[in-house]
Scaffold this motif. Structure first.
Motif, mmCIF file in Angstrom:
data_model
loop_
_atom_site.group_PDB
_atom_site.id
_atom_site.type_symbol
_atom_site.label_atom_id
_atom_site.label_comp_id
_atom_site.label_asym_id
_atom_site.label_seq_id
_atom_site.Cartn_x
_atom_site.Cartn_y
_atom_site.Cartn_z
ATOM 1 N N ASP A 3 0.817 -1.216 0.000
ATOM 2 C CA ASP A 3 0.000 0.000 0.000
ATOM 3 C C ASP A 3 0.851 1.267 0.000
ATOM 4 N N ARG A 4 2.016 1.226 0.634
ATOM 5 C CA ARG A 4 2.887 2.408 0.659
ATOM 6 C C ARG A 4 3.640 2.587 -0.649
ATOM 7 N N ASN A 74 -9.765 0.792 -2.538
ATOM 8 C CA ASN A 74 -9.325 1.464 -1.323
ATOM 9 C C ASN A 74 -9.449 0.441 -0.199
ATOM 10 N N ARG A 75 -8.312 -0.045 0.284
ATOM 11 C CA ARG A 75 -8.316 -1.117 1.275
ATOM 12 C C ARG A 75 -9.106 -0.745 2.534
ATOM 13 N N LYS A 76 -8.942 0.472 3.038
ATOM 14 C CA LYS A 76 -9.648 0.840 4.265
ATOM 15 C C LYS A 76 -11.156 0.838 4.055
ATOM 16 N N ALA A 77 -11.622 1.433 2.977
ATOM 17 C CA ALA A 77 -13.063 1.451 2.703
ATOM 18 C C ALA A 77 -13.581 0.025 2.514
ATOM 19 N N TRP A 78 -12.823 -0.802 1.801
ATOM 20 C CA TRP A 78 -13.214 -2.197 1.568
ATOM 21 C C TRP A 78 -13.322 -2.923 2.908
ATOM 22 N N ASN A 79 -12.313 -2.775 3.762
ATOM 23 C CA ASN A 79 -12.317 -3.460 5.051
ATOM 24 C C ASN A 79 -13.467 -2.978 5.931
ATOM 25 N N ASP A 80 -13.739 -1.665 5.910
ATOM 26 C CA ASP A 80 -14.851 -1.126 6.699
ATOM 27 C C ASP A 80 -16.182 -1.703 6.231
ATOM 28 N N GLU A 81 -16.385 -1.786 4.920
ATOM 29 C CA GLU A 81 -17.625 -2.345 4.377
ATOM 30 C C GLU A 81 -17.750 -3.828 4.723
ATOM 31 N N GLU A 82 -16.639 -4.562 4.606
ATOM 32 C CA GLU A 82 -16.658 -5.991 4.922
ATOM 33 C C GLU A 82 -16.986 -6.213 6.396
ATOM 34 N N ARG A 83 -16.369 -5.408 7.251
ATOM 35 C CA ARG A 83 -16.623 -5.553 8.685
ATOM 36 C C ARG A 83 -18.083 -5.250 9.008
#
Length: 108
Positions: A3-4, A74-83
């Motif tokens: 990601d970085r 967007n990994r953060k948005a994806w993870n938030d939606e999955e959670r």
């Protein structure tokens, strides 16, 4: 680390970039000199598997997207939606930063 170093990421369904299409996708990146990360990753949602192609240069990601379609990842948005989906399946939802049971209407 990915990601970085390769923050510009495009999500494609695995069926469009796997199998015979693998050589087409990777050949395009090689021939165009795109900054594709040598390691990728994958995600799944609703029984659909996706491959995430990661680029160091945004313009390279845009060229890739123009050629193969897909969507920005967007990994953060994806993870938030999955959670949130996972917690909803458990009967919970987020209220003021805390996971609480979903209220059921009276009489049910």
């Amino acid at each position: 680390m990915i990601d970085r170093g390769w923050p510009h990421q495009i999500l494609l369904p695995q069926e469009t970039c796997g199998g015979r299409n693998y050589d087409v996708v990777h050949g395009f990146c090689r021939d165009e000199g795109l900054s594709l990360c040598p390691r990728g990753h994958s995600v799944s949602r609703d029984a659909v598997h996706y491959v995430v192609f990661c680029f160091a240069d945004r313009e390279h990601a845009e060229r890739f997207k123009a050629r193969f379609g897909g969507e920005w990842f967007n990994r953060k948005a994806w993870n938030d939606e999955e959670r949130a989906a996972c917690m909803a399946r458990k009967g919970l939802h987020k209220v003021r930063g805390r996971w609480v049971p979903i209220s059921k209407p009276p009489g049910r």
